[in-house]
Design an enzyme around this catalytic site. Structure first.
Site, short mmCIF file in Angstrom:
data_model
loop_
_atom_site.label_atom_id
_atom_site.label_comp_id
_atom_site.label_asym_id
_atom_site.label_seq_id
_atom_site.Cartn_x
_atom_site.Cartn_y
_atom_site.Cartn_z
N GLY A 47 -49.21 -47.12 10.34
CA GLY A 47 -48.20 -47.80 11.15
C GLY A 47 -48.49 -47.75 12.64
O GLY A 47 -48.75 -48.79 13.26
N GLY A 170 -50.31 -49.90 0.71
CA GLY A 170 -51.42 -49.30 1.45
C GLY A 170 -52.00 -48.07 0.78
O GLY A 170 -53.21 -47.97 0.60
N ALA A 260 -40.02 -45.91 -1.18
CA ALA A 260 -38.60 -45.58 -1.33
C ALA A 260 -38.06 -44.79 -0.13
O ALA A 260 -36.85 -44.74 0.07
CB ALA A 260 -38.39 -44.79 -2.62
N TYR A 267 -38.36 -50.80 0.26
CA TYR A 267 -37.99 -50.89 -1.16
C TYR A 267 -37.24 -52.19 -1.43
O TYR A 267 -36.26 -52.51 -0.75
CB TYR A 267 -37.10 -49.69 -1.53
CG TYR A 267 -36.95 -49.51 -3.03
CD1 TYR A 267 -37.83 -48.71 -3.74
CD2 TYR A 267 -35.94 -50.17 -3.73
CE1 TYR A 267 -37.71 -48.54 -5.11
CE2 TYR A 267 -35.81 -50.02 -5.11
CZ TYR A 267 -36.70 -49.20 -5.79
OH TYR A 267 -36.58 -49.04 -7.15
N CYS A 404 -64.87 -34.87 -0.83
CA CYS A 404 -64.58 -34.29 -2.14
C CYS A 404 -63.85 -32.97 -1.89
O CYS A 404 -63.96 -32.39 -0.82
CB CYS A 404 -65.83 -34.07 -2.96
SG CYS A 404 -66.92 -32.81 -2.34
#
Ligand code: NAD
Length: 547
Positions: A47, A170, A260, A267, A404
């Site tokens: 964002g 995303g 959410a 949402y 990793c």
């Protein structure tokens, strides 16, 4: 380098800075901008997470790095180069502090006010500390969680298992690929067809359908054959999940990555197409939020019902449970969050996201180090499976890089081997770094430190000590940030980077940093009373624990 987009990290062996230690920081800064979501605003990801406060600041940082000697340290304060001080050769070349506010003022309101005055910037986690490597990080992190689910509940793998989830945005867009790499069959419900199409185009998801029956039979058939697959079902989770329950679908694992956490922008309420939801959001935001929360109750209720019928259910850090509870659903917290259930046990062993970047841009350097890490830790099936899949399915973004998860001890062994290869000339210089989401480097009561055994969720001494320790141990870059993925005032976290330039001095710095960095995580978790961490802390002679 260019001070306007498109930005590109320098490649090759010719340097713009006095040494590989300053050059590494310089290349990683531009690599962040090469991979940025909105390079014109210097926004890298998340964002508003920026690499520098302004274009002028970017130019000044670049100039400061181009003259930074190996006995000097550059201070970067919220995306602005403030000063270079004489220090010494084993001190960090760059110290970064981003978005930090005195606790009483640590709110979005105060932050935005100060940002508007040009006094600060949002650094996210790796955006402002110049260690972002594109979407590979989120794919690997999601895979690591799915692999941990397989190890915990299903004899080590998701092969033959079905996973139901929601949200292909995303971060959530990494889920189908992560489940596939872990061996499973993924059914992901997504309301916006274009988002599903994006995942299919880049090969992160195999199939798409509007038909619920078809989606179920794709994953059930594949799971029965033991094959990995993924399908995007276009629909709304608040509707599809109840229907899936009615039709007797029994997924082995259920989670969710719709946004959410944001009832307005994240949402889509049931009964609305995405376009209708867009209009409602504009015209009547309060009604949108109310409708979204009511839908989240249905969605969350379905997840609890799946758990009741035997599925492994966990929350993926999107606050669906909190929203449903606020809207009156008392059972919302019946299933656990993913950090507590799957990530913390790894943190207790010092296991976390180790990443490295080939500074000259040579992809062969990553191939060599991929072989090296699988030779060293071939018995770790989660790791070898990931490296193989990443080579096949995860394209490099910017400078070639790999991530990793490695544990305490493993990180030091591997980092030293990398430095050996650089010394022998087999590969070029490598920057070794990690996400701020790691065992010793973050305090975040809604995410990484949610529900700590001793209630120490909000204690932020640990990431601050982690940063100070890494600086003392010889890291080339150390960063302290506020906010990250959860927001201003809600987390404190630290980043670091060490350059493997093939020198003997780098051997010493690497040995100290890759003992201290995960070691501080072991100590943090041992102090909170986690037995695995206590055992490692007691048995190691790499540090002495007093607590
Ligand atoms: P995003 O906003 O990019 O994507 C959300 C997706 O959900 C969108 O594609 C949207 O169309 C879809 N969607 C919204 N409502 C829906 C509904 N009712 N039914 C079906 N699909 C719906 O967000 P993201 O970056 O992918 O992140 C997703 C969520 O997961 C966020 O809340 C994020 O914070 C959380 N997350 C947390 C962690 C963590 O804790 N480390 C990691 C990954 C993601």
């Amino acid at each position: 380098m260019s001070s306007t987009p498109p930005y590109e990290a320098p490649r090759g062996t010719e340097r713009a800075c006095p040494s590989w230690r300053s050059e590494a920081v310089y290349r990683l800064l531009y690599n962040n901008l090469e991979n940025a979501e909105r390079p014109e605003d210097l926004v890298v990801y998340g964002g508003t997470g920026k690499a520098a406060r302004s274009v002028e600041d970017l130019e000044t940082i670049a100039r400061a790095l181009q003259t930074l000697a190996d006995d000097e340290t550059l201070l970067v304060q919220s995306g602005r180069a403030q000063a270079t001080f004489p220090t010494h050769e084993d001190a960090p070349r760059v110290l970064i502090a981003n978005s930090n506010l005195v606790p009483r003022w640590s709110t979005w309101e105060d932050f935005h006010d100060l940002e508007d005055q040009g006094l600060t910037m949002y650094g996210q986690m790796t955006a402002g500390s110049w260690c972002y490597i594109g979407t590979q990080g989120i794919i690997q992190g999601t895979y690591e969680t799915m692999a941990a689910v397989g190890r915990r509940h299903f004899d080590g793998t998701l092969q033959g298992k079905t996973v139901l989830t929601g949200g292909l945005g995303g971060m959530g867009g990494a889920q189908p690929l992560a489940v596939e790499i872990a061996g499973g069959a993924c059914l992901a419900v997504e309301a916006v067809e274009a988002h599903a199409d994006e995942r299919i185009d880049v090969g992160y998801c195999q199939h798409k359908t509007h038909d619920l029956e078809e989606a179920v039979s794709i994953v059930e058939d594949a799971a029965e054959r033991g094959e990995a697959t993924s399908v995007a079902l276009i629909g709304n989770c608040a509707e599809t999940h109840a229907e899936l329950l009615d039709r007797g679908f029994e997924p082995d694992v259920v989670t969710d990555q719709t946004s959410a956490h944001d009832a307005l922008a994240g949402y889509i309420p049931a009964g609305y197409t995405p376009e209708e939801a867009d209009r409602l959001r504009e015209e009547d935001p309060a009604k949108h939020e109310e409708a979204a929360r009511a839908s989240m109750v249905d969605h969350c209720q379905a997840l609890v019902a799946f758990q009741d019928q035997g599925s492994v259910v966990f929350d993926y850090g999107n606050n669906l449970r909190g929203q449903a509870q606020d809207a009156g659903y008392d059972e919302a917290f019946a299933y656990p969050g993913f950090v507590k259930a799957y990530v913390r046990p790894m943190f207790c062993q010092g296991r976390g996201p180790f990443r490295w970047v080939a500074l000259t841009g040579d992809e062969d350097d990553i191939a060599v180090t991929d072989d090296l890490v699988t030779d060293l830790f071939g018995e770790d099936e989660t790791l070898t499976r990931w490296i193989e899949a990443a080579q096949e399915r995860v394209p490099f973004e910017g400078l070639p890089a790999r991530v990793c998860w490695l544990g305490f001890g493993q990180r030091e062994t591997f980092a030293r081997e990398i430095n050996d290869r650089v010394r022998s000339g087999e590969i070029g210089p490598v920057a070794i770094t990690r996400d701020h989401l790691d065992t010793g480097s973050v305090a975040s009561p809604y995410r990484e430190t949610e529900g700590m055994k001793d209630g120490s969720d909000a204690i932020a001494d640990w990431p601050l000590l982690n940063a100070l320790l890494n600086a003392s141990a010889g890291a080339d870059m150390v960063a302290i940030h506020n906010g990250g993925g959860v927001g201003i005032g809600l987390s404190t976290h630290a980043g670091m980077m060490v350059v493997a330039d093939g020198t003997a001095d780098a051997d010493d710095r690497i040995a100290n940093v890759f003992n201290a960095d995960p070691g501080s995580g072991i100590v943090r978790h041992a102090d909170a009373g986690y037995e695995d961490a206590e055992e490692i802390a007691e048995s190691t002679d790499a540090f002495d624990r007093w607590g």
